[in-house]
Scaffold this motif. Structure first.
Motif, PDB file in Angstrom:
ATOM      1  N   LYS A  56       3.171 -48.614 -99.176  1.00 10.25           N
ATOM      2  CA  LYS A  56       2.814 -49.527 -98.253  1.00 10.25           C
ATOM      3  C   LYS A  56       2.548 -48.700 -97.100  1.00 10.25           C
ATOM      4  O   LYS A  56       2.998 -47.562 -96.668  1.00 10.25           O
ATOM      5  CB  LYS A  56       4.007 -50.287 -97.768  1.00 10.25           C
ATOM      6  N   ILE A  57       1.370 -49.091 -96.276  1.00  7.09           N
ATOM      7  CA  ILE A  57       1.051 -48.511 -95.073  1.00  7.09           C
ATOM      8  C   ILE A  57       1.855 -49.200 -94.173  1.00  7.09           C
ATOM      9  O   ILE A  57       1.817 -50.596 -93.698  1.00  7.09           O
ATOM     10  CB  ILE A  57      -0.457 -48.863 -94.910  1.00  7.09           C
ATOM     11  N   ILE A  58       2.817 -48.517 -93.490  1.00  3.01           N
ATOM     12  CA  ILE A  58       3.709 -49.081 -92.387  1.00  3.01           C
ATOM     13  C   ILE A  58       3.136 -48.898 -90.857  1.00  3.01           C
ATOM     14  O   ILE A  58       3.745 -49.334 -90.006  1.00  3.01           O
ATOM     15  CB  ILE A  58       4.866 -48.347 -92.577  1.00  3.01           C
TER      16      ILE A  58
ATOM     17  N   ALA B 100       0.784 -43.870 -93.296  1.00  2.81           N
ATOM     18  CA  ALA B 100       0.557 -44.045 -91.955  1.00  2.81           C
ATOM     19  C   ALA B 100      -1.121 -43.835 -91.827  1.00  2.81           C
ATOM     20  O   ALA B 100      -1.364 -42.833 -92.700  1.00  2.81           O
ATOM     21  CB  ALA B 100       1.233 -43.700 -91.038  1.00  2.81           C
ATOM     22  N   LEU B 101      -1.800 -44.443 -91.164  1.00  2.00           N
ATOM     23  CA  LEU B 101      -3.180 -44.290 -91.059  1.00  2.00           C
ATOM     24  C   LEU B 101      -3.386 -43.039 -89.920  1.00  2.00           C
ATOM     25  O   LEU B 101      -2.699 -43.444 -88.821  1.00  2.00           O
ATOM     26  CB  LEU B 101      -4.240 -45.368 -90.450  1.00  2.00           C
ATOM     27  N   THR B 102      -3.950 -42.075 -89.892  1.00  2.00           N
ATOM     28  CA  THR B 102      -3.955 -41.068 -89.050  1.00  2.00           C
ATOM     29  C   THR B 102      -5.254 -40.406 -88.752  1.00  2.00           C
ATOM     30  O   THR B 102      -6.343 -40.656 -89.837  1.00  2.00           O
ATOM     31  CB  THR B 102      -3.176 -39.901 -89.454  1.00  2.00           C
ATOM     32  N   GLY B 103      -5.841 -39.990 -87.783  1.00  2.00           N
ATOM     33  CA  GLY B 103      -6.776 -39.220 -87.515  1.00  2.00           C
ATOM     34  C   GLY B 103      -6.590 -38.015 -87.980  1.00  2.00           C
ATOM     35  O   GLY B 103      -5.653 -37.409 -88.434  1.00  2.00           O
ATOM     36  N   VAL B 104      -7.710 -37.062 -87.876  1.00  2.00           N
ATOM     37  CA  VAL B 104      -7.562 -35.590 -88.635  1.00  2.00           C
ATOM     38  C   VAL B 104      -7.367 -34.675 -87.736  1.00  2.00           C
ATOM     39  O   VAL B 104      -6.717 -33.773 -87.649  1.00  2.00           O
ATOM     40  CB  VAL B 104      -9.067 -35.490 -89.340  1.00  2.00           C
TER      41      VAL B 104
ATOM     42  N   MET C 270      -1.205 -37.403 -86.377  1.00  2.00           N
ATOM     43  CA  MET C 270      -0.775 -36.393 -87.334  1.00  2.00           C
ATOM     44  C   MET C 270       0.664 -35.848 -86.830  1.00  2.00           C
ATOM     45  O   MET C 270       1.513 -35.843 -87.531  1.00  2.00           O
ATOM     46  CB  MET C 270      -2.024 -35.324 -87.562  1.00  2.00           C
ATOM     47  N   GLU C 271       0.572 -35.629 -85.602  1.00  2.00           N
ATOM     48  CA  GLU C 271       1.992 -35.045 -84.900  1.00  2.00           C
ATOM     49  C   GLU C 271       3.085 -36.323 -85.039  1.00  2.00           C
ATOM     50  O   GLU C 271       4.255 -36.008 -85.494  1.00  2.00           O
ATOM     51  CB  GLU C 271       1.916 -34.747 -83.479  1.00  2.00           C
ATOM     52  N   LYS C 272       2.862 -37.316 -84.839  1.00  2.00           N
ATOM     53  CA  LYS C 272       3.691 -38.512 -84.900  1.00  2.00           C
ATOM     54  C   LYS C 272       3.929 -38.770 -86.382  1.00  2.00           C
ATOM     55  O   LYS C 272       5.152 -39.199 -86.598  1.00  2.00           O
ATOM     56  CB  LYS C 272       2.985 -40.096 -84.584  1.00  2.00           C
ATOM     57  N   LEU C 273       3.001 -38.515 -87.324  1.00  2.00           N
ATOM     58  CA  LEU C 273       3.287 -38.645 -88.711  1.00  2.00           C
ATOM     59  C   LEU C 273       4.410 -37.913 -89.164  1.00  2.00           C
ATOM     60  O   LEU C 273       5.439 -37.986 -89.665  1.00  2.00           O
ATOM     61  CB  LEU C 273       2.176 -38.386 -89.603  1.00  2.00           C
TER      62      LEU C 273
ATOM     63  N   ASN D 273       3.291 -39.656 -96.162  1.00  2.00           N
ATOM     64  CA  ASN D 273       1.947 -39.777 -96.722  1.00  2.00           C
ATOM     65  C   ASN D 273       0.841 -40.311 -95.616  1.00  2.00           C
ATOM     66  O   ASN D 273       1.326 -40.991 -94.704  1.00  2.00           O
ATOM     67  CB  ASN D 273       1.732 -40.698 -98.013  1.00  2.00           C
ATOM     68  N   THR D 274      -0.176 -39.945 -95.772  1.00  2.00           N
ATOM     69  CA  THR D 274      -1.299 -40.469 -94.726  1.00  2.00           C
ATOM     70  C   THR D 274      -2.491 -40.890 -95.537  1.00  2.00           C
ATOM     71  O   THR D 274      -2.787 -40.424 -96.547  1.00  2.00           O
ATOM     72  CB  THR D 274      -1.515 -39.445 -93.648  1.00  2.00           C
ATOM     73  N   VAL D 275      -3.137 -41.739 -94.752  1.00  2.00           N
ATOM     74  CA  VAL D 275      -4.804 -42.031 -95.212  1.00  2.00           C
ATOM     75  C   VAL D 275      -5.315 -41.837 -94.013  1.00  2.00           C
ATOM     76  O   VAL D 275      -5.019 -42.118 -92.907  1.00  2.00           O
ATOM     77  CB  VAL D 275      -4.774 -43.594 -95.592  1.00  2.00           C
ATOM     78  N   HIS D 276      -6.005 -40.715 -94.161  1.00  2.00           N
ATOM     79  CA  HIS D 276      -7.009 -40.249 -93.039  1.00  2.00           C
ATOM     80  C   HIS D 276      -8.253 -41.078 -92.742  1.00  2.00           C
ATOM     81  O   HIS D 276      -8.883 -41.496 -93.696  1.00  2.00           O
ATOM     82  CB  HIS D 276      -7.561 -38.718 -93.014  1.00  2.00           C
TER      83      HIS D 276
END
Length: 156
Positions: A70-72, A105-109, A123-126, A133-136
């Motif tokens: 799940k994307i939270i 979580a959706l993150t920037g690169v 990314m730091e928050k992740l 896990n991330t989806v960039h």
């Protein structure tokens, strides 16, 4: 034109059966990943959005339904230095010791500056929220710097 009963059509039919069996073996070996977005907060303003209470109420339903991935949160929102409901929800998950296995979580690169990589704040928050896990989210604009995007992807 060959028919199933004609001897000359048999090799053609056997070839089609073999192709069909190969496709079936391939499809049986696929392990699809479905990611639930019920908890996802839209990154654009909307008249009705998820509140922290909404997300807290949705989470047990998603878990009860058996969703494994799940994307939270969307952590690469505009003005990331100002906390949003996403941050509150991630903090809640940390405080309640929620099992983050399968959470995304959706993150920037981030950006490459010479040989120095600077991660995007998302990314730091992740890492801080212990989301495994991330989806960039990558933006490839027609006039964008493709080399910069590729260097940033390789660095992270």
């Amino acid at each position: 034109m060959s028919t199933l009963s004609a001897p000359q059509g048999r090799p053609e039919v056997e070839k089609l059966f073999a192709l069909s069996e190969a496709k079936q073996r391939y499809l049986c070996g696929i392990n699809p990943m479905l990611i639930d977005v019920s908890l996802l907060e839209p990154c654009f303003g909307a008249a009705i959005v998820h509140t922290l209470a909404n997300k807290q109420a949705l989470l047990p339903l998603v878990d009860e339904f058996g969703v494994k991935d799940k994307i939270i949160a969307t952590l690469n929102y505009q003005l990331p230095h100002y906390p949003q409901v996403e941050d509150d929800f991630c903090q809640y998950l940390l405080e309640t010791k929620y099992d983050m296995t399968g959470c995304f979580a959706l993150t920037g690169v981030g950006r490459m500056n010479g040989s120095q990589f600077t991660p995007h704040l998302s990314m730091e928050k992740l890492v801080a929220y212990r989301i495994p896990n991330t989806v960039h989210e990558i933006s490839l604009l027609p006039k964008g710097d493709t080399k910069q995007v590729l260097a940033s992807l390789c660095a992270c």
